[in-house]
Design a protein around this motif. Structure first.
Motif, PDB file in Angstrom:
ATOM      1  N   LEU A 153       0.838  -1.201   0.000  1.00  0.00           N
ATOM      2  CA  LEU A 153       0.000   0.000   0.000  1.00  0.00           C
ATOM      3  C   LEU A 153       0.873   1.251   0.000  1.00  0.00           C
ATOM      4  O   LEU A 153       0.608   2.206  -0.736  1.00  0.00           O
ATOM      5  N   ASN A 154       1.905   1.257   0.810  1.00  0.00           N
ATOM      6  CA  ASN A 154       2.815   2.400   0.897  1.00  0.00           C
ATOM      7  C   ASN A 154       3.432   2.713  -0.474  1.00  0.00           C
ATOM      8  O   ASN A 154       3.474   3.872  -0.906  1.00  0.00           O
ATOM      9  N   LEU A 155       3.880   1.679  -1.182  1.00  0.00           N
ATOM     10  CA  LEU A 155       4.462   1.860  -2.506  1.00  0.00           C
ATOM     11  C   LEU A 155       3.409   2.300  -3.511  1.00  0.00           C
ATOM     12  O   LEU A 155       3.642   3.202  -4.330  1.00  0.00           O
ATOM     13  N   ALA A 156       2.234   1.669  -3.454  1.00  0.00           N
ATOM     14  CA  ALA A 156       1.178   1.987  -4.407  1.00  0.00           C
ATOM     15  C   ALA A 156       0.742   3.439  -4.308  1.00  0.00           C
ATOM     16  O   ALA A 156       0.460   4.094  -5.333  1.00  0.00           O
ATOM     17  N   LEU A 157       0.697   3.988  -3.111  1.00  0.00           N
ATOM     18  CA  LEU A 157       0.284   5.382  -2.941  1.00  0.00           C
ATOM     19  C   LEU A 157       1.295   6.342  -3.566  1.00  0.00           C
ATOM     20  O   LEU A 157       0.923   7.402  -4.078  1.00  0.00           O
ATOM     21  N   ALA A 158       2.568   5.971  -3.550  1.00  0.00           N
ATOM     22  CA  ALA A 158       3.581   6.800  -4.203  1.00  0.00           C
ATOM     23  C   ALA A 158       3.475   6.719  -5.716  1.00  0.00           C
ATOM     24  O   ALA A 158       3.751   7.691  -6.438  1.00  0.00           O
ATOM     25  N   LEU A 159       3.049   5.562  -6.230  1.00  0.00           N
ATOM     26  CA  LEU A 159       2.940   5.343  -7.672  1.00  0.00           C
ATOM     27  C   LEU A 159       1.630   5.854  -8.258  1.00  0.00           C
ATOM     28  O   LEU A 159       1.510   5.995  -9.480  1.00  0.00           O
ATOM     29  N   LEU A 160       0.658   6.141  -7.415  1.00  0.00           N
ATOM     30  CA  LEU A 160      -0.695   6.468  -7.865  1.00  0.00           C
ATOM     31  C   LEU A 160      -0.752   7.556  -8.935  1.00  0.00           C
ATOM     32  O   LEU A 160      -1.448   7.397  -9.943  1.00  0.00           O
ATOM     33  N   PRO A 161      -0.019   8.685  -8.793  1.00  0.00           N
ATOM     34  CA  PRO A 161      -0.122   9.742  -9.814  1.00  0.00           C
ATOM     35  C   PRO A 161       0.788   9.540 -11.018  1.00  0.00           C
ATOM     36  O   PRO A 161       0.871  10.411 -11.882  1.00  0.00           O
ATOM     37  N   TYR A 172      11.374  -2.344  -0.808  1.00  0.00           N
ATOM     38  CA  TYR A 172      10.968  -3.746  -0.828  1.00  0.00           C
ATOM     39  C   TYR A 172      11.237  -4.474   0.485  1.00  0.00           C
ATOM     40  O   TYR A 172      11.192  -5.699   0.534  1.00  0.00           O
ATOM     41  N   ALA A 173      11.466  -3.737   1.547  1.00  0.00           N
ATOM     42  CA  ALA A 173      11.601  -4.368   2.862  1.00  0.00           C
ATOM     43  C   ALA A 173      10.273  -5.025   3.226  1.00  0.00           C
ATOM     44  O   ALA A 173       9.227  -4.399   3.196  1.00  0.00           O
ATOM     45  N   GLY A 174      10.298  -6.287   3.526  1.00  0.00           N
ATOM     46  CA  GLY A 174       9.082  -7.002   3.881  1.00  0.00           C
ATOM     47  C   GLY A 174       8.400  -7.693   2.723  1.00  0.00           C
ATOM     48  O   GLY A 174       7.408  -8.404   2.923  1.00  0.00           O
ATOM     49  N   PHE A 175       8.904  -7.494   1.494  1.00  0.00           N
ATOM     50  CA  PHE A 175       8.303  -8.151   0.327  1.00  0.00           C
ATOM     51  C   PHE A 175       8.732  -9.618   0.271  1.00  0.00           C
ATOM     52  O   PHE A 175       9.879  -9.959   0.587  1.00  0.00           O
ATOM     53  N   ASP A 176       7.807 -10.473  -0.169  1.00  0.00           N
ATOM     54  CA  ASP A 176       8.200 -11.835  -0.481  1.00  0.00           C
ATOM     55  C   ASP A 176       8.807 -11.847  -1.889  1.00  0.00           C
ATOM     56  O   ASP A 176       8.859 -10.824  -2.573  1.00  0.00           O
ATOM     57  N   TRP A 177       9.277 -13.014  -2.323  1.00  0.00           N
ATOM     58  CA  TRP A 177       9.996 -13.094  -3.596  1.00  0.00           C
ATOM     59  C   TRP A 177       9.118 -12.703  -4.776  1.00  0.00           C
ATOM     60  O   TRP A 177       9.552 -11.990  -5.676  1.00  0.00           O
ATOM     61  N   ASP A 178       7.866 -13.144  -4.760  1.00  0.00           N
ATOM     62  CA  ASP A 178       6.959 -12.809  -5.863  1.00  0.00           C
ATOM     63  C   ASP A 178       6.734 -11.302  -5.952  1.00  0.00           C
ATOM     64  O   ASP A 178       6.768 -10.730  -7.046  1.00  0.00           O
ATOM     65  N   THR A 179       6.523 -10.661  -4.809  1.00  0.00           N
ATOM     66  CA  THR A 179       6.303  -9.209  -4.810  1.00  0.00           C
ATOM     67  C   THR A 179       7.572  -8.467  -5.208  1.00  0.00           C
ATOM     68  O   THR A 179       7.513  -7.439  -5.883  1.00  0.00           O
ATOM     69  N   TYR A 180       8.720  -8.990  -4.792  1.00  0.00           N
ATOM     70  CA  TYR A 180      10.000  -8.397  -5.181  1.00  0.00           C
ATOM     71  C   TYR A 180      10.145  -8.384  -6.703  1.00  0.00           C
ATOM     72  O   TYR A 180      10.535  -7.375  -7.297  1.00  0.00           O
ATOM     73  N   LEU A 181       9.795  -9.494  -7.354  1.00  0.00           N
ATOM     74  CA  LEU A 181       9.869  -9.554  -8.816  1.00  0.00           C
ATOM     75  C   LEU A 181       8.824  -8.643  -9.449  1.00  0.00           C
ATOM     76  O   LEU A 181       9.096  -8.000 -10.471  1.00  0.00           O
ATOM     77  N   ARG A 182       7.644  -8.567  -8.870  1.00  0.00           N
ATOM     78  CA  ARG A 182       6.608  -7.660  -9.368  1.00  0.00           C
ATOM     79  C   ARG A 182       7.097  -6.205  -9.285  1.00  0.00           C
ATOM     80  O   ARG A 182       6.861  -5.401 -10.187  1.00  0.00           O
ATOM     81  N   PHE A 183       7.760  -5.897  -8.170  1.00  0.00           N
ATOM     82  CA  PHE A 183       8.300  -4.550  -7.980  1.00  0.00           C
ATOM     83  C   PHE A 183       9.241  -4.170  -9.115  1.00  0.00           C
ATOM     84  O   PHE A 183       9.117  -3.102  -9.719  1.00  0.00           O
ATOM     85  N   TRP A 184      10.172  -5.066  -9.438  1.00  0.00           N
ATOM     86  CA  TRP A 184      11.137  -4.745 -10.477  1.00  0.00           C
ATOM     87  C   TRP A 184      10.493  -4.706 -11.858  1.00  0.00           C
ATOM     88  O   TRP A 184      10.934  -3.954 -12.736  1.00  0.00           O
ATOM     89  N   GLY A 185       9.437  -5.479 -12.056  1.00  0.00           N
ATOM     90  CA  GLY A 185       8.695  -5.375 -13.304  1.00  0.00           C
ATOM     91  C   GLY A 185       8.069  -4.005 -13.467  1.00  0.00           C
ATOM     92  O   GLY A 185       8.112  -3.409 -14.550  1.00  0.00           O
ATOM     93  N   LEU A 198      14.824   6.519  -8.151  1.00  0.00           N
ATOM     94  CA  LEU A 198      15.938   6.462  -7.210  1.00  0.00           C
ATOM     95  C   LEU A 198      15.552   5.515  -6.083  1.00  0.00           C
ATOM     96  O   LEU A 198      14.537   5.712  -5.416  1.00  0.00           O
ATOM     97  N   VAL A 199      16.352   4.474  -5.895  1.00  0.00           N
ATOM     98  CA  VAL A 199      16.100   3.479  -4.853  1.00  0.00           C
ATOM     99  C   VAL A 199      17.184   3.597  -3.793  1.00  0.00           C
ATOM    100  O   VAL A 199      18.375   3.457  -4.091  1.00  0.00           O
ATOM    101  N   ILE A 200      16.773   3.860  -2.563  1.00  0.00           N
ATOM    102  CA  ILE A 200      17.716   3.951  -1.455  1.00  0.00           C
ATOM    103  C   ILE A 200      17.679   2.647  -0.656  1.00  0.00           C
ATOM    104  O   ILE A 200      16.608   2.144  -0.315  1.00  0.00           O
ATOM    105  N   SER A 201      18.856   2.111  -0.372  1.00  0.00           N
ATOM    106  CA  SER A 201      18.931   0.879   0.407  1.00  0.00           C
ATOM    107  C   SER A 201      20.297   0.793   1.073  1.00  0.00           C
ATOM    108  O   SER A 201      21.272   1.358   0.579  1.00  0.00           O
ATOM    109  N   HIS A 202      20.352   0.104   2.211  1.00  0.00           N
ATOM    110  CA  HIS A 202      21.654  -0.087   2.850  1.00  0.00           C
ATOM    111  C   HIS A 202      22.420  -1.217   2.181  1.00  0.00           C
ATOM    112  O   HIS A 202      23.625  -1.366   2.370  1.00  0.00           O
ATOM    113  N   PHE A 203      21.687  -2.008   1.367  1.00  0.00           N
ATOM    114  CA  PHE A 203      22.341  -3.132   0.691  1.00  0.00           C
ATOM    115  C   PHE A 203      21.625  -3.398  -0.628  1.00  0.00           C
ATOM    116  O   PHE A 203      20.400  -3.517  -0.662  1.00  0.00           O
ATOM    117  N   ILE A 204      22.368  -3.468  -1.719  1.00  0.00           N
ATOM    118  CA  ILE A 204      21.794  -3.748  -3.034  1.00  0.00           C
ATOM    119  C   ILE A 204      22.385  -5.058  -3.550  1.00  0.00           C
ATOM    120  O   ILE A 204      23.595  -5.177  -3.737  1.00  0.00           O
TER     121      ILE A 204
END
Length: 224
Positions: A153-161, A172-185, A198-204
């Motif tokens: 939901l948090n991600l979707a609200l940013a993508l809405l406009p 993608y913190a808390g995403f399962d593998w399927d959602t992680y792949l959906r995210f990158w799609g 721009l993706v911020i992360s402590h580890f890529i």
């Protein structure tokens, strides 16, 4: 600090949609006379081009989230400038939601805030439910969602406009593998349409998914 403004039309940097330079931020910690200054950012800067995915990495406490908040205008910097061309979407590390509102009600509320028509909001909402696979939670209150669904939901609200520039803080913190792949799609499709992410992360882990990676260390940014 210079206020956030639009890059001028006809600029020589026509591919640049976000440009930040000389960003500095210092926090005062403790009480007088033992107060000290914590220099979090010291001249940090970055730029995003159309159709580009950029990663910003750094250790915990390196100032990544501070820089992100300055880029979106949520936090003032002590020095530096930020220029934006086009609309911006922001996905904070900690979801900003209203506990007693359902997912549908969040979309409706944020759609009004973004200035979307009812038809635009409903079309985008349906796509995001499908892309992130959480339509079955449409009538569920935010305080009853699992951590992973709340992150969707948090991600979707940013993508809405459908913003030109998308800033994602540990998206993608808390995403399962399927959602992680959906995210990158979803990110890949936005890159193809000319949007910048721009993706911020402590580890890529998947560096090949990025066009560039920037490292934040000792308050400064540099190519990794």
């Amino acid at each position: 600090m210079d206020t956030i403004g639009n890059l001028p039309a006809g600029s020589s940097n026509v591919g640049v949609v976000l440009a930040a330079s000389g960003i500095s931020k210092t926090y005062k910690q403790g009480v007088w006379p033992f107060r000290r200054r914590n220099h979090v950012l010291e001249g940090a800067g970055l730029s995003l081009n159309r159709g580009e995915i950029v990663g910003l990495v750094g250790e915990n406490g390196s100032g990544k989230s501070t820089l992100m908040q300055i880029l979106v205008g949520a936090l003032p910097a002590d020095a530096g400038s930020v220029e934006l061309h086009g609309s911006m979407g922001y996905c904070p590390q900690r979801p900003v939601v209203f506990e007693r509102l359902t997912c549908d009600e969040h979309f409706e509320l944020f759609g009004v805030a973004y200035g979307l028509t009812r038809e635009e909001r409903r079309a985008a909402q349906a796509r995001l439910y499908d892309d992130l696979d959480f339509a079955r939670y449409a009538d569920e209150r935010a305080d009853r969602l699992s951590g992973g669904t709340l992150a969707k939901l948090n991600l979707a609200l940013a993508l809405l406009p459908d913003p030109m520039v998308l800033l994602l803080d540990e998206p993608y913190a808390g995403f399962d593998w399927d959602t992680y792949l959906r995210f990158w799609g979803m990110v890949g499709r936005r890159r193809e349409s000319g949007q910048a992410v721009l993706v911020i992360s402590h580890f890529i882990a998947d560096e090949e998914r990025f066009d560039r990676i920037i490292e934040l260390r000792e308050g400064r940014t540099a190519p990794k």
